[in-house]
Motif scaffolding. Structure first.
Motif, PDB file in Angstrom:
ATOM      1  N   ILE A  10       0.863  -1.177   0.000  1.00 18.54           N
ATOM      2  CA  ILE A  10       0.000   0.000   0.000  1.00 18.54           C
ATOM      3  C   ILE A  10       0.901   1.229   0.000  1.00 18.54           C
ATOM      4  CG2 ILE A  10      -1.742   1.303   1.257  1.00 18.54           C
ATOM      5  CD1 ILE A  10      -2.678  -1.282   2.499  1.00 18.54           C
ATOM      6  N   GLY A  11       0.643   2.133  -0.930  1.00 19.02           N
ATOM      7  CA  GLY A  11       1.433   3.350  -1.016  1.00 19.02           C
ATOM      8  C   GLY A  11       0.922   4.421  -0.081  1.00 19.02           C
ATOM      9  N   ALA A  12       1.605   5.546  -0.070  1.00 18.65           N
ATOM     10  CA  ALA A  12       1.255   6.651   0.826  1.00 18.65           C
ATOM     11  C   ALA A  12      -0.128   7.213   0.505  1.00 18.65           C
ATOM     12  CB  ALA A  12       2.306   7.746   0.734  1.00 18.65           C
ATOM     13  N   ALA A  13      -0.462   7.320  -0.770  1.00 15.55           N
ATOM     14  CA  ALA A  13      -1.764   7.867  -1.148  1.00 15.55           C
ATOM     15  C   ALA A  13      -2.893   6.963  -0.645  1.00 15.55           C
ATOM     16  CB  ALA A  13      -1.847   8.021  -2.658  1.00 15.55           C
ATOM     17  N   GLU A  14      -2.714   5.652  -0.773  1.00 16.56           N
ATOM     18  CA  GLU A  14      -3.739   4.720  -0.306  1.00 16.56           C
ATOM     19  C   GLU A  14      -3.902   4.778   1.202  1.00 16.56           C
ATOM     20  OE1 GLU A  14      -1.306   3.810  -2.406  1.00 16.56           O
ATOM     21  OE2 GLU A  14      -2.316   3.173  -4.240  1.00 16.56           O
ATOM     22  N   ILE A  18      -7.306   5.682   3.293  1.00 13.98           N
ATOM     23  CA  ILE A  18      -7.818   4.805   4.351  1.00 13.98           C
ATOM     24  C   ILE A  18      -7.977   5.584   5.651  1.00 13.98           C
ATOM     25  CG2 ILE A  18      -7.259   2.812   5.802  1.00 13.98           C
ATOM     26  CD1 ILE A  18      -5.959   1.572   3.265  1.00 13.98           C
ATOM     27  N   LEU A  19      -6.987   6.393   6.018  1.00 16.46           N
ATOM     28  CA  LEU A  19      -7.078   7.202   7.233  1.00 16.46           C
ATOM     29  C   LEU A  19      -8.228   8.201   7.157  1.00 16.46           C
ATOM     30  CD1 LEU A  19      -3.315   7.895   8.026  1.00 16.46           C
ATOM     31  CD2 LEU A  19      -4.885   6.412   9.265  1.00 16.46           C
ATOM     32  N   LEU A  20      -8.442   8.788   5.996  1.00 20.34           N
ATOM     33  CA  LEU A  20      -9.551   9.725   5.822  1.00 20.34           C
ATOM     34  C   LEU A  20     -10.890   9.009   6.030  1.00 20.34           C
ATOM     35  CD1 LEU A  20     -10.592  12.538   5.001  1.00 20.34           C
ATOM     36  CD2 LEU A  20     -10.583  11.703   2.642  1.00 20.34           C
ATOM     37  N   ILE A  21     -11.019   7.820   5.474  1.00 19.05           N
ATOM     38  CA  ILE A  21     -12.250   7.055   5.627  1.00 19.05           C
ATOM     39  C   ILE A  21     -12.468   6.679   7.089  1.00 19.05           C
ATOM     40  CG2 ILE A  21     -13.381   4.869   5.061  1.00 19.05           C
ATOM     41  CD1 ILE A  21     -12.093   5.151   2.261  1.00 19.05           C
ATOM     42  N   VAL A  22     -11.390   6.269   7.771  1.00 16.50           N
ATOM     43  CA  VAL A  22     -11.495   5.901   9.188  1.00 16.50           C
ATOM     44  C   VAL A  22     -11.937   7.108  10.015  1.00 16.50           C
ATOM     45  CG1 VAL A  22     -10.141   5.220  11.209  1.00 16.50           C
ATOM     46  CG2 VAL A  22      -9.873   3.980   9.068  1.00 16.50           C
ATOM     47  N   VAL A  23     -11.380   8.269   9.736  1.00 16.19           N
ATOM     48  CA  VAL A  23     -11.768   9.478  10.473  1.00 16.19           C
ATOM     49  C   VAL A  23     -13.225   9.820  10.193  1.00 16.19           C
ATOM     50  CG1 VAL A  23     -11.384  11.974  10.653  1.00 16.19           C
ATOM     51  CG2 VAL A  23      -9.449  10.411  10.663  1.00 16.19           C
ATOM     52  N   LEU A  24     -13.653   9.680   8.946  1.00 16.60           N
ATOM     53  CA  LEU A  24     -15.041   9.981   8.609  1.00 16.60           C
ATOM     54  C   LEU A  24     -16.007   9.000   9.266  1.00 16.60           C
ATOM     55  CD1 LEU A  24     -14.738  10.907   4.834  1.00 16.60           C
ATOM     56  CD2 LEU A  24     -15.221  12.442   6.736  1.00 16.60           C
ATOM     57  N   LEU A  31     -10.783   7.924  17.625  1.00 23.56           N
ATOM     58  CA  LEU A  31      -9.550   7.255  17.213  1.00 23.56           C
ATOM     59  C   LEU A  31      -8.633   6.901  18.383  1.00 23.56           C
ATOM     60  CD1 LEU A  31      -8.649   9.017  13.857  1.00 23.56           C
ATOM     61  CD2 LEU A  31      -9.693   6.791  14.222  1.00 23.56           C
ATOM     62  N   PRO A  32      -8.392   7.791  19.345  1.00 20.97           N
ATOM     63  CA  PRO A  32      -7.551   7.397  20.484  1.00 20.97           C
ATOM     64  C   PRO A  32      -8.147   6.240  21.277  1.00 20.97           C
ATOM     65  CG  PRO A  32      -7.768   9.776  20.423  1.00 20.97           C
ATOM     66  CD  PRO A  32      -8.712   9.218  19.410  1.00 20.97           C
ATOM     67  N   GLU A  33      -9.463   6.233  21.402  1.00 19.32           N
ATOM     68  CA  GLU A  33     -10.132   5.153  22.127  1.00 19.32           C
ATOM     69  C   GLU A  33      -9.968   3.820  21.391  1.00 19.32           C
ATOM     70  OE1 GLU A  33     -14.707   4.057  23.237  1.00 19.32           O
ATOM     71  OE2 GLU A  33     -14.116   6.166  23.271  1.00 19.32           O
ATOM     72  N   ILE A  34     -10.078   3.842  20.081  1.00 23.93           N
ATOM     73  CA  ILE A  34      -9.896   2.630  19.279  1.00 23.93           C
ATOM     74  C   ILE A  34      -8.461   2.138  19.394  1.00 23.93           C
ATOM     75  CG2 ILE A  34      -9.859   1.737  16.918  1.00 23.93           C
ATOM     76  CD1 ILE A  34     -12.208   3.676  16.340  1.00 23.93           C
ATOM     77  N   ALA A  35      -7.500   3.048  19.289  1.00 30.12           N
ATOM     78  CA  ALA A  35      -6.090   2.668  19.404  1.00 30.12           C
ATOM     79  C   ALA A  35      -5.785   2.108  20.791  1.00 30.12           C
ATOM     80  CB  ALA A  35      -5.197   3.871  19.115  1.00 30.12           C
ATOM     81  N   ARG A  36      -6.372   2.707  21.804  1.00 33.01           N
ATOM     82  CA  ARG A  36      -6.179   2.226  23.176  1.00 33.01           C
ATOM     83  C   ARG A  36      -6.741   0.815  23.323  1.00 33.01           C
ATOM     84  NH1 ARG A  36      -6.832   6.929  25.919  1.00 33.01           N
ATOM     85  NH2 ARG A  36      -8.608   7.038  24.857  1.00 33.01           N
ATOM     86  N   GLY A  37      -7.913   0.577  22.751  1.00 32.57           N
ATOM     87  CA  GLY A  37      -8.514  -0.752  22.793  1.00 32.57           C
ATOM     88  C   GLY A  37      -7.658  -1.790  22.083  1.00 32.57           C
TER      89      GLY A  37
END
Length: 96
Positions: A10-14, A18-24, A31-37
């Motif tokens: 997966i390249g940087a653009a992809e 993906i990060l944009l979709i996750v934030v949306l 996000l911090p709660e998910i990462a903590r979990g």
């Protein structure tokens, strides 16, 4: 020819998409709660594997069936799994 480093093909653009979709989907506040979990889950998995290793070693000592080659191979496999877990969780840790 210059090759760019890609993670899991997966390249940087992809990754940015993906990060944009996750934030949306989850929102920036979740996000911090998910990462903590995820971090807690990885810690529990690591602790469980250590507990299993200790129980197997204890049982082998009690029954006098400790084979140095077998324990060495098991230890190598456990170390590989620990390294893989640390590589995975390393991306979740925050830099201070």
């Amino acid at each position: 020819m210059i090759h760019h480093l890609t993670i899991l093909f997966i390249g940087a653009a992809e990754i940015m998409v993906i990060l944009l979709i996750v934030v949306l989907v989850f929102g920036a506040d979740k996000l911090p709660e998910i990462a903590r979990g995820l971090g807690k889950g990885m810690r529990q998995l690591k602790d469980a594997s250590n507990d299993i290793k200790q129980e197997v070693t204890k049982s082998a000592k009690e029954n006098n069936i400790i084979d140095k080659d077998v324990t060495k191979n098991v230890q190598e496999e456990i170390n590989k799994i620990k390294d893989d877990l640390e590589d995975f969780t390393g991306s979740l840790k925050r830099n201070k």
